[in-house]
Design an enzyme around this catalytic site. Structure first.
Site, PDB file in Angstrom:
ATOM      1  N   GLY A  49      47.072  36.442  29.743  1.00  0.00           N
ATOM      2  CA  GLY A  49      45.865  36.396  30.554  1.00  0.00           C
ATOM      3  C   GLY A  49      44.866  37.386  29.986  1.00  0.00           C
ATOM      4  O   GLY A  49      45.237  38.291  29.232  1.00  0.00           O
ATOM      5  N   GLN A  54      37.664  43.058  30.389  1.00  0.00           N
ATOM      6  CA  GLN A  54      38.499  43.685  29.360  1.00  0.00           C
ATOM      7  C   GLN A  54      37.845  43.666  27.986  1.00  0.00           C
ATOM      8  O   GLN A  54      38.262  44.406  27.091  1.00  0.00           O
ATOM      9  CB  GLN A  54      39.867  43.001  29.279  1.00  0.00           C
ATOM     10  CG  GLN A  54      40.741  43.263  30.495  1.00  0.00           C
ATOM     11  CD  GLN A  54      42.089  42.597  30.343  1.00  0.00           C
ATOM     12  OE1 GLN A  54      42.246  41.434  30.661  1.00  0.00           O
ATOM     13  NE2 GLN A  54      43.066  43.323  29.832  1.00  0.00           N
ATOM     14  N   CYS A  97      49.730  45.008  30.325  1.00  0.00           N
ATOM     15  CA  CYS A  97      48.297  44.703  30.269  1.00  0.00           C
ATOM     16  C   CYS A  97      47.761  45.067  28.889  1.00  0.00           C
ATOM     17  O   CYS A  97      48.088  46.128  28.364  1.00  0.00           O
ATOM     18  CB  CYS A  97      47.576  45.518  31.348  1.00  0.00           C
ATOM     19  SG  CYS A  97      45.800  45.236  31.402  1.00  0.00           S
ATOM     20  N   LEU A  98      46.936  44.187  28.336  1.00  0.00           N
ATOM     21  CA  LEU A  98      46.377  44.456  27.009  1.00  0.00           C
ATOM     22  C   LEU A  98      45.485  45.698  27.021  1.00  0.00           C
ATOM     23  O   LEU A  98      45.261  46.305  25.983  1.00  0.00           O
ATOM     24  CB  LEU A  98      45.581  43.244  26.507  1.00  0.00           C
ATOM     25  CG  LEU A  98      46.391  41.952  26.312  1.00  0.00           C
ATOM     26  CD1 LEU A  98      45.483  40.827  25.846  1.00  0.00           C
ATOM     27  CD2 LEU A  98      47.538  42.169  25.333  1.00  0.00           C
ATOM     28  N   HIS A 139      46.865  39.770  38.940  1.00  0.00           N
ATOM     29  CA  HIS A 139      46.606  40.794  37.916  1.00  0.00           C
ATOM     30  C   HIS A 139      45.234  40.571  37.276  1.00  0.00           C
ATOM     31  O   HIS A 139      44.441  41.512  37.146  1.00  0.00           O
ATOM     32  CB  HIS A 139      47.728  40.741  36.865  1.00  0.00           C
ATOM     33  CG  HIS A 139      47.548  41.672  35.710  1.00  0.00           C
ATOM     34  ND1 HIS A 139      48.438  42.688  35.419  1.00  0.00           N
ATOM     35  CD2 HIS A 139      46.574  41.768  34.761  1.00  0.00           C
ATOM     36  CE1 HIS A 139      48.013  43.350  34.357  1.00  0.00           C
ATOM     37  NE2 HIS A 139      46.884  42.804  33.925  1.00  0.00           N
ATOM     38  N   GLU A 140      44.957  39.315  36.891  1.00  0.00           N
ATOM     39  CA  GLU A 140      43.679  39.034  36.209  1.00  0.00           C
ATOM     40  C   GLU A 140      42.496  39.188  37.166  1.00  0.00           C
ATOM     41  O   GLU A 140      41.450  39.715  36.794  1.00  0.00           O
ATOM     42  CB  GLU A 140      43.693  37.628  35.598  1.00  0.00           C
ATOM     43  CG  GLU A 140      44.715  37.429  34.488  1.00  0.00           C
ATOM     44  CD  GLU A 140      44.697  38.516  33.431  1.00  0.00           C
ATOM     45  OE1 GLU A 140      43.611  39.061  33.131  1.00  0.00           O
ATOM     46  OE2 GLU A 140      45.777  38.846  32.912  1.00  0.00           O
ATOM     47  N   HIS A 143      41.264  42.657  37.690  1.00  0.00           N
ATOM     48  CA  HIS A 143      40.361  43.159  36.641  1.00  0.00           C
ATOM     49  C   HIS A 143      38.889  42.913  37.003  1.00  0.00           C
ATOM     50  O   HIS A 143      38.008  43.663  36.579  1.00  0.00           O
ATOM     51  CB  HIS A 143      40.633  42.463  35.305  1.00  0.00           C
ATOM     52  CG  HIS A 143      41.769  43.046  34.515  1.00  0.00           C
ATOM     53  ND1 HIS A 143      41.776  44.344  34.068  1.00  0.00           N
ATOM     54  CD2 HIS A 143      42.925  42.495  34.085  1.00  0.00           C
ATOM     55  CE1 HIS A 143      42.898  44.564  33.380  1.00  0.00           C
ATOM     56  NE2 HIS A 143      43.613  43.468  33.379  1.00  0.00           N
TER      57      HIS A 143
HETATM   58 ZN    ZN Z   1      45.444  43.287  32.467  1.00  0.00          ZN
END
Ligand code: ZN
Length: 174
Positions: A49, A54, A97-98, A139-140, A143
């Site tokens: 995702g 981000q 998470c990236l 989660h997404e 953000h």
């Molecule tokens: Zn994330």
């Protein structure tokens, strides 16, 4: 297409709320390019995702990978999502998470939700997500409101480096 830089925890842009897209904005070529760049970036980073903030774009757009059988996933392109919890019962999932590279953390979230959003044609969609898919969605969408999964870890003992997670905790999951 171009791969974009993924911002990391500590960058203030990850802590701001994103704004809605208009229907007209969703249909622009600029937005189509943004989606392609996000897909390329997510795949290069091996994420499941990615949310626009981000990569420094403070707009409500996220890619949400819905796991399928045999390690494949269906990728949803989600504009202006709104969540409704269907079942408050939570379950824990070790999230990564990236924007928080190298770490995993155990987060409890409701496991059955409904999400309303606009797709890449600006058509309204409604999906019910359960289990891991519900986690990825939440989660997404977090953000888009400046929240990172780290904020939702109740017990800091449940934070691990990825290597240690795989060694000591991965078997906790089914
Ligand atoms: Zn994330």
């Amino acid at each position: 297409m171009a791969r974009r830089e993924v911002l990391r925890m500590g960058n203030p842009l990850l802590r701001q709320a994103a704004s809605d897209f208009t229907v007209e904005e969703i249909k622009t070529n600029e937005t189509k390019e943004l989606i392609q760049d996000m897909i390329e970036t997510m795949e290069a980073e091996e994420g499941i995702g990615l949310a626009a903030p981000q990569i420094g774009i403070l707009k409500k757009l996220a890619l949400v990978g819905i796991p399928k059988e045999d390690d494949d996933y269906e990728l949803l392109i989600v504009f202006n999502p709104v969540i409704r919890v269907i079942d408050e019962t939570t379950a824990g999932c070790w999230e990564g998470c990236l924007s928080v590279p190298g770490l995993r953390g155990l987060v409890e979230r409701p496991q059955k939700i409904e999400v309303e959003y606009l797709d890449d044609q600006a058509e309204p969609q409604k999906v019910i997500a359960e289990g891991f898919a519900a986690t990825v969605f939440q989660h997404e969408i977090d953000h888009l409101y400046g929240t990172l999964y780290i904020d939702r870890i109740k017990d800091t003992k449940n934070i691990a480096f990825t290597e240690e997670f795989l060694k000591f905790h991965a078997s906790d999951e089914d």
